[in-house]
Structure formats: C-alpha cells, structure tokens
Write a protein that holds these residues in place. Structure first.
Motif, short mmCIF file in Angstrom:
data_model
loop_
_atom_site.label_atom_id
_atom_site.label_comp_id
_atom_site.label_asym_id
_atom_site.label_seq_id
_atom_site.Cartn_x
_atom_site.Cartn_y
_atom_site.Cartn_z
N ARG A 290 -0.31 2.36 0.59
CA ARG A 290 -0.98 1.31 1.35
C ARG A 290 -0.75 1.37 2.86
NH1 ARG A 290 -2.33 -2.71 -2.37
NH2 ARG A 290 -1.25 -2.57 -4.37
N ASP A 291 -0.37 2.47 3.45
CA ASP A 291 -0.03 2.48 4.87
C ASP A 291 -1.24 2.50 5.79
OD1 ASP A 291 2.56 2.30 4.31
OD2 ASP A 291 3.17 4.27 5.00
N HIS A 292 -2.41 2.89 5.32
CA HIS A 292 -3.59 2.92 6.18
C HIS A 292 -4.04 1.49 6.49
CE1 HIS A 292 -4.42 7.16 6.54
NE2 HIS A 292 -4.28 7.33 5.23
N VAL A 309 -2.68 14.37 0.93
CA VAL A 309 -3.04 14.05 2.30
C VAL A 309 -4.31 13.19 2.27
CG1 VAL A 309 -4.46 16.11 2.66
CG2 VAL A 309 -3.37 15.00 4.62
N SER A 310 -4.38 12.21 3.19
CA SER A 310 -5.51 11.29 3.22
C SER A 310 -6.02 11.16 4.65
CB SER A 310 -5.11 9.91 2.68
OG SER A 310 -4.05 9.37 3.46
N ALA A 311 -7.33 10.91 4.79
CA ALA A 311 -7.98 10.72 6.09
C ALA A 311 -8.60 9.33 6.11
CB ALA A 311 -9.05 11.78 6.32
N SER A 312 -8.48 8.65 7.26
CA SER A 312 -8.86 7.24 7.31
C SER A 312 -9.70 6.94 8.54
CB SER A 312 -7.62 6.35 7.30
OG SER A 312 -7.95 5.00 7.52
N LYS A 318 -2.60 11.03 6.88
CA LYS A 318 -1.22 10.82 6.43
C LYS A 318 -0.89 11.78 5.28
CE LYS A 318 -0.91 5.93 7.74
NZ LYS A 318 0.17 6.07 8.72
N LEU A 319 0.38 12.20 5.27
CA LEU A 319 0.92 13.05 4.22
C LEU A 319 1.82 12.20 3.33
CD1 LEU A 319 1.22 16.04 3.17
CD2 LEU A 319 3.31 16.13 4.54
N TRP A 320 1.52 12.20 2.01
CA TRP A 320 2.24 11.35 1.06
C TRP A 320 3.03 12.20 0.08
CZ3 TRP A 320 1.36 6.16 2.05
CH2 TRP A 320 0.21 5.85 2.79
N ASP A 321 4.19 11.71 -0.29
CA ASP A 321 5.01 12.32 -1.33
C ASP A 321 4.62 11.68 -2.66
OD1 ASP A 321 6.90 13.33 -3.03
OD2 ASP A 321 8.59 12.98 -1.69
N ARG A 326 6.10 7.66 -0.75
CA ARG A 326 6.35 7.37 0.65
C ARG A 326 5.51 8.27 1.55
NH1 ARG A 326 11.95 6.35 -1.07
NH2 ARG A 326 12.43 8.56 -0.87
N CYS A 327 5.19 7.74 2.73
CA CYS A 327 4.46 8.52 3.74
C CYS A 327 5.45 9.37 4.50
CB CYS A 327 3.70 7.58 4.68
SG CYS A 327 2.83 8.43 6.00
N GLN A 328 5.31 10.70 4.42
CA GLN A 328 6.25 11.60 5.10
C GLN A 328 5.82 11.97 6.51
OE1 GLN A 328 7.53 15.08 3.09
NE2 GLN A 328 8.69 13.98 1.54
N GLN A 329 4.52 11.89 6.78
CA GLN A 329 4.05 12.30 8.10
C GLN A 329 2.73 11.60 8.42
OE1 GLN A 329 5.27 13.45 11.12
NE2 GLN A 329 6.04 15.23 9.95
N THR A 330 2.54 11.22 9.68
CA THR A 330 1.28 10.64 10.15
C THR A 330 0.76 11.51 11.28
OG1 THR A 330 1.96 8.39 9.56
CG2 THR A 330 0.15 8.62 11.12
N PHE A 331 -0.48 11.94 11.18
CA PHE A 331 -1.09 12.84 12.15
C PHE A 331 -2.01 12.02 13.06
CE2 PHE A 331 -0.34 14.96 8.12
CZ PHE A 331 0.49 16.01 8.50
#
Length: 400
Positions: A290-292, A309-312, A318-321, A326-331
């Motif tokens: 739910r971080d987006h 990986v998701s695009a918003s 964002k890169l998810w485990d 958990r979200c490991q990275q936000t681009f």
C-alpha cells in the motif's frame, strides 16, 4: 361634296382617330377575328390539359396519403405489440435471472476447484518424485547398521526442529537480490521469425463486463490472465477460453497483472493504489502492498520471483519484497505518471516508461537512474526487453 366636308371636319379635329383611319376590309377583319378565336381555343385546350394533369396528380397524392396513413397505423399496431411482447419476455426472463446467476456462480466455483485440484495434483506429483529420489538416495544408507538408533532418532528430530526454526527466521528477513554477473541463457539462442501470413483469428470470447486493461500468459501452462476495469482479474484456458479462476478484492479498476516465474502466484495493480499478490494454491490474496499514493498502472515479477516492481501515477516506481511485503526501493526521477515497468531479463535493472516522454533504466540495488532515453514526442505507454540481447530496450509510444 362629302369628301370636302370630311376633310374640313378632320382639319377642325372633330373626328376621332378611329373615324379618320382607313376603313378595313370586312374579309380581313373576319380573318383576324378567326385567328384570335383559334388561338384562344388552343389556350383553352392547354389549360384543360394542365387542369386534368393537376387533378390526376392530386388524386395520386391523395391515394399515397391514404396508403401511408394506413401503413403508419399498421406500424404503430405492430410496435405496440412488440412492446407488449418485450415486456412479457422481460418479466419472463426476470424469473430465470437468479437461476442464471446461481449457475454462473456454481460454474466459477467448479472451475476454481478444478484449478485447485490440478495445482494440488502437480504439487503431490512433485512431492512424490522428491520422495522417490530421497528413498533411492537413502537405500544404501539403510543397509548399513546403525550404532545407536535412539540417538539417531533424537538427532534427526533435533535437525528437523533446527530447520523449522531457520525457515521461520528467514520468513522475517528481507530477500536479497541475485548477483549482477548472471549469464543470460538466451544470448546465443536463435528464434525462428513467426509467419505472420499464416496467423488467423482462433477464438473470441467475452472475458469481463468492462474494458480489458491488460493480459499476460502463464509461464508454464496454456493459461491466459486478464484484468479489467470491472475490478476483477481472471484466468482462462487457451485456446478454448474456459474460465479457470477469478479474483476480486480491489476497490477500483485493475490495470496490471503478471504471473510468478514458477506459475504459482500472480500480482495485480489497481486504481485504488494497491498491489496485491494472489496464491493459486489457497485461492486467496496473500499480501497487499500500500505505499503508492495514487493509481498503480503496471506490475512485473523478477525472473527469480522474489521481487515485484510496480509503476504508479504518483511519478514513482517501487521494488517490493514478496516474502516480507516491504518496499525495498523507490525510484524517483520522472516528472509525470510512470505508465509501465519491467525487469531487464536475468539482471537487477528495471526499465520504466513515463508520461514525460522518456524511458529510464534503473539499478535496483542503489535506486539510481543508469540511463534516460529521449526522443518520443508524446507519452510512452510501454517498454519491453529483447531476450537475446541483454542491453537492448525496445519501447513503443502512442498518441493520446
């Protein structure tokens, strides 16, 4: 004497012009009158013909008017009859609608159970194969005498407990990205180009109640995954088009879907700003990310299946485990909506296509942008990698 008097009266102006004029000959006068009479008769005959034609035209128009009036009355009667029949059929159909919905629900449940049975069968077959291999490997060991059987049992029990504790601890740990020096097995592969001239439409079937936003193919089985603006995702067998499984849980349209590389899970992205991971074995949602802050347009699995990986629309990817959720990275770096995202095959790089007319390549470990590609004249809607060339990125764009 008469001429003298006539002349005197003419000079004095006592005679009119008609009296002074030359007296016409009676025969000529009669001929003129006959010509006038004949001309009047011709005009009269023409006028009678015109009147007769007008009368015939009026009669024809009156008949056509009566015919169309009768036809209109008949059409109105038929329309009223059809309206009555439609109302009667609607009323008749309303009695069967609950039964049809119940049958459709039973059909979907049956297809889900069928899919679960297939998955359970495959799982059991793999388990049987692994047990057979274990038994074959343990046969030579069992032939040897054991010095202390009770000690061996306690040691086995201790080892199994240690493995269980280790797995439990690993479940709470973040997954680790694979090394960057992996080889692409498709680099030296040769693919025959498809024969486009032999392609034809095989089957068309209605998959959703609203627009279909994305499709994907199962990596191991002839199964097609679809997601739609009606807020659901479904799986169909191809080419028959039979419904296998469907899922609903998003609060808005579903825009992206992708299968796990081993085909055991699926990930979906929605307009409600969430990413959901679905398990086929349990037929349920196992994780909601739910971080987006805005709608999610696209999702993709890593080739090992440990990351998503998701695009918003919030201008980020964002890169998810998948193990911890958990979200490991936000681009961050795009100045408009990120419309599509995908992993570079057998690497830790991801590619994003954005509404700011650019395509960017990112490092998943550091979250930094490796390269940005310019040149599109409008929003970039999709990006894809070639399997044979590890550093080749092909993107497509579309005018709105």
């Amino acid at each position: 004497m008469l001429q003298t008097e006539w002349y005197e009266l003419q000079q004095k102006g006592k005679l009119s012009d008609e009296d002074v004029a030359v007296v016409p000959d009676l025969y000529l006068r009669n001929r003129q009158l006959d010509g006038i009479i004949q001309q009047l008769r011709k005009d009269l005959e023409k006028a009678q013909e015109v009147a007769e034609k007008a009368k015939n035209t009026w009669d024809k128009l009156r008949k056509e008017r009566d015919f169309h009036r009768m036809h209109h009355k008949r059409v109105v009667q038929e329309k009223n009859k059809l309206v009555v029949d439609i109302k009667r059929l609607k009323k008749h159909y309303s009695h069967f609608e609950p039964t049809l919905k119940e049958l459709q629900h039973k059909y979907e449940v049956a297809m889900k159970e069928k899919m679960l049975m297939r998955l359970e069968r495959d799982k059991l077959s793999h388990k049987v194969e692994s047990l057979e291999r274990t038994v074959k490997a343990d046969v030579p060991k069992r032939s040897l005498p054991s010095p202390n059987q009770s000690g061996g049992k306690s040691q086995d029990k201790k080892i199994s407990m240690t493995h269980a504790e280790t797995n439990k601890e690993n479940a709470n740990e973040d997954s680790v990205l694979p090394p960057d020096d992996r080889e692409n097995p498709f680099l030296d592969s040769e693919f025959d180009p498809p024969k486009v001239e032999n392609m034809s439409l095989r089957k068309t079937f209605k998959a959703h109640g609203a627009a279909v936003s994305n499709i994907c193919v199962h990596p191991r089985k002839p199964i097609l995954g679809t997601c739609s603006d009606d807020g659901t995702w479904r799986m169909y067998s191809i080419p028959n088009g039979d419904l296998i499984m469907s899922g609903d849980g998003h609060k808005d349209w579903v825009s992206g879907m992708d299968f796990h590389p081993r085909g055991t899970h699926a990930v979906t992205g929605s307009g409600d700003g969430t990413v959901k991971i679905w398990s086929f074995s349990s037929a349920s949602c196992t994780s909601t990310l739910r971080d987006h802050t805005q709608a999610v347009w696209s999702v993709a699995y890593h080739d090992l299946g440990d990351f998503v990986v998701s695009a918003s629309m919030d201008h980020t990817a964002k890169l998810w485990d998948t193990a911890t959720g958990r979200c490991q990275q936000t681009f961050r770096g795009h100045v408009d909506s990120v419309n599509h995202v995908t992993f570079q095959p057998f690497s830790n790089n991801i590619c994003t296509a954005s509404g700011d007319k650019t395509v960017s390549l990112w490092d998943s470990r550091s979250g930094l942008c490796i390269q940005t590609f310019y040149g599109h004249l409008n929003s970039v809607t999709c990006a894809a990698f070639s399997l044979r060339v590890g550093n080749q990125c092909d993107s497509c764009w579309l005018y709105p």
